[in-house]
Design an enzyme around this catalytic site. Structure first.
Site, short mmCIF file in Angstrom:
data_model
loop_
_atom_site.label_atom_id
_atom_site.label_comp_id
_atom_site.label_asym_id
_atom_site.label_seq_id
_atom_site.Cartn_x
_atom_site.Cartn_y
_atom_site.Cartn_z
N HIS A 157 -9.72 2.22 0.02
CA HIS A 157 -9.63 1.14 1.00
C HIS A 157 -10.73 1.26 2.06
O HIS A 157 -10.45 1.15 3.26
CB HIS A 157 -8.25 1.17 1.65
CG HIS A 157 -7.80 -0.15 2.22
ND1 HIS A 157 -8.45 -0.77 3.26
CD2 HIS A 157 -6.75 -0.95 1.89
CE1 HIS A 157 -7.81 -1.89 3.56
NE2 HIS A 157 -6.78 -2.03 2.74
N HIS A 170 0.80 -1.23 0.00
CA HIS A 170 0.00 0.00 0.00
C HIS A 170 0.84 1.29 0.00
O HIS A 170 0.54 2.24 0.73
CB HIS A 170 -0.95 0.01 1.19
CG HIS A 170 -2.05 -0.99 1.12
ND1 HIS A 170 -2.49 -1.54 -0.07
CD2 HIS A 170 -2.83 -1.55 2.10
CE1 HIS A 170 -3.48 -2.39 0.18
NE2 HIS A 170 -3.70 -2.42 1.47
N GLU A 194 -11.79 -3.96 -2.84
CA GLU A 194 -10.83 -2.99 -3.38
C GLU A 194 -10.52 -3.29 -4.85
O GLU A 194 -9.80 -4.24 -5.15
CB GLU A 194 -9.53 -3.05 -2.58
CG GLU A 194 -9.67 -2.87 -1.08
CD GLU A 194 -8.45 -3.41 -0.35
OE1 GLU A 194 -7.33 -2.93 -0.64
OE2 GLU A 194 -8.61 -4.32 0.49
#
Length: 358
Positions: free
Chosen positions: A183, A109, A321
């Site tokens: 997210h 991420h 996601e």
């Protein structure tokens, strides 16, 4: 005179004194999306239920201090690369790029200080029948060791009575990789309901998923068919129906934490449908991305509190996601995350809400 569909206020301040702003976008009835400039976060999403009521359906915090204290990605815009890159390494133009690793041996991420931890600029606010806010962030060349300056734009727009559209775009001044997502953690019974998402009915429009190793990196094999496995959500069934089966893939992910292969071909299409049994809320997710990460909140462990002061525990919410597949920079057989100068990265996702007839 009609009430404004957009409001703007101060949500908090960073330690250096910079203001974190919040913009609220309103649809019909009580439908509302609230976005904060830190992390371009979807801080609240208020959607209808079967009895005509409205409730916030995304986890997060009531005050900015909660977002600053804990990095849990609640509602955040994730980048420069969403999901994982094995060992934080990839090759570009024959040279190895080494990213910081922040998830076991892998980069996750965006690394140690990703887009979710940045203060974005509110570049534009639009009133009218489809209220919108556009946020921008410029990631300099070398940030988290990613090559190229990346200019990013994220636009949240109310595009229907109870529908939120999200468009992400990026341009670069030199060849790089990019993979963005939102997210949000969803619980369609309500963020403070105290209920699990294991009885939510989930449908995913995918015949294949990516099997992973113990560090959540896709295995060096083709995508696996969902047929005959606990990963088959081609027809609606409860998230928790098979989540505790003795399956190596469920063990590797501690539940569902896997990418489903959508094969969008760049076209917006239905990827998933989620329905809550008590409130009757339904969320349909449309995307143009090639993958959908289905994450059942396996690592939420009750160590932090969220909205309403409630502790957030395993399976209190789930993420859907949309993005390019994990570790794609190292897998030429996967959809490519490469972005060249002159090109535009584009990601379009739509969250459409309705409710089952009471």
């Amino acid at each position: 005179m009609a009430a404004s569909k957009v409001t703007r206020d101060v949500f908090g301040k960073l330690p250096d004194g910079r203001r974190v702003e919040r913009v609220a976008l309103r649809g019909e009835g009580g439908f509302e999306a609230r976005i904060i400039s830190h992390g371009a976060v979807l801080q609240a999403l208020i959607a209808p239920d079967a009895k005509g009521g409205y409730d916030d359906v995304v986890l997060g915090h009531d005050a900015f201090a909660g977002y600053l204290a804990e990095r849990k990605f609640f509602g955040a815009t994730v980048g420069r690369y969403a999901n994982r890159i094995a060992k934080g390494q990839f090759s570009l133009h024959g040279e190895t790029v080494q990213l910081p690793v922040n998830n076991g041996p892998n980069a996750l991420h965006g690394g140690l200080d990703g887009f979710d931890r940045k203060l974005w600029e509110i570049a534009a606010i639009e009133e009218g029948p489809e209220p919108a806010v556009t946020l921008t962030y410029t990631s300099p060349h070398g940030e988290e060791n990613y090559p190229g300056r990346l200019d990013v734009r994220v636009t949240y727009r109310v595009t229907g009575p109870a529908e939120l559209s999200l468009v992400m775009e990026a341009r670069t001044d030199r060849t790089t990789i990019v993979n963005l997502t939102n997210h949000s953690f969803f619980n369609l019974e309500g963020a403070t309901s105290g209920t699990s998402i294991l009885d939510h009915e989930l449908t995913v429009a995918a015949d294949h998923f990516l099997a992973i190793d113990a560090t959540a990196i896709p295995l060096p094999e083709p995508a696996r068919a969902v047929a005959g496995t606990p990963f088959d959500f081609r027809r609606a069934r409860p998230v928790g129906e098979r989540i505790r089966e003795n399956d190596q893939q469920l063990q590797n992910g501690r539940g569902y934490d896997h990418t489903y292969c959508l094969g969008r071909d760049g076209k917006l299409a239905l990827a998933a449908r989620l329905e809550a049994p008590r409130s009757g809320r339904i969320m349909e997710l449309f995307t143009d991305q090639p993958g959908l990460q289905v994450y059942s909140g396996n690592y939420l462990d009750g160590t932090i509190s969220g909205k309403g002061g409630k502790l957030i525990r395993q399976s209190d919410a789930m993420c859907l996601e949309p993005h390019i597949w994990p570790d794609a920079p190292n897998r030429p057989d996967f959809p490519s995350p490469r972005l060249d100068p002159g090109g535009t990265y584009r990601h379009h996702t739509v969250y459409r809400f309705s409710a089952r007839s009471p």
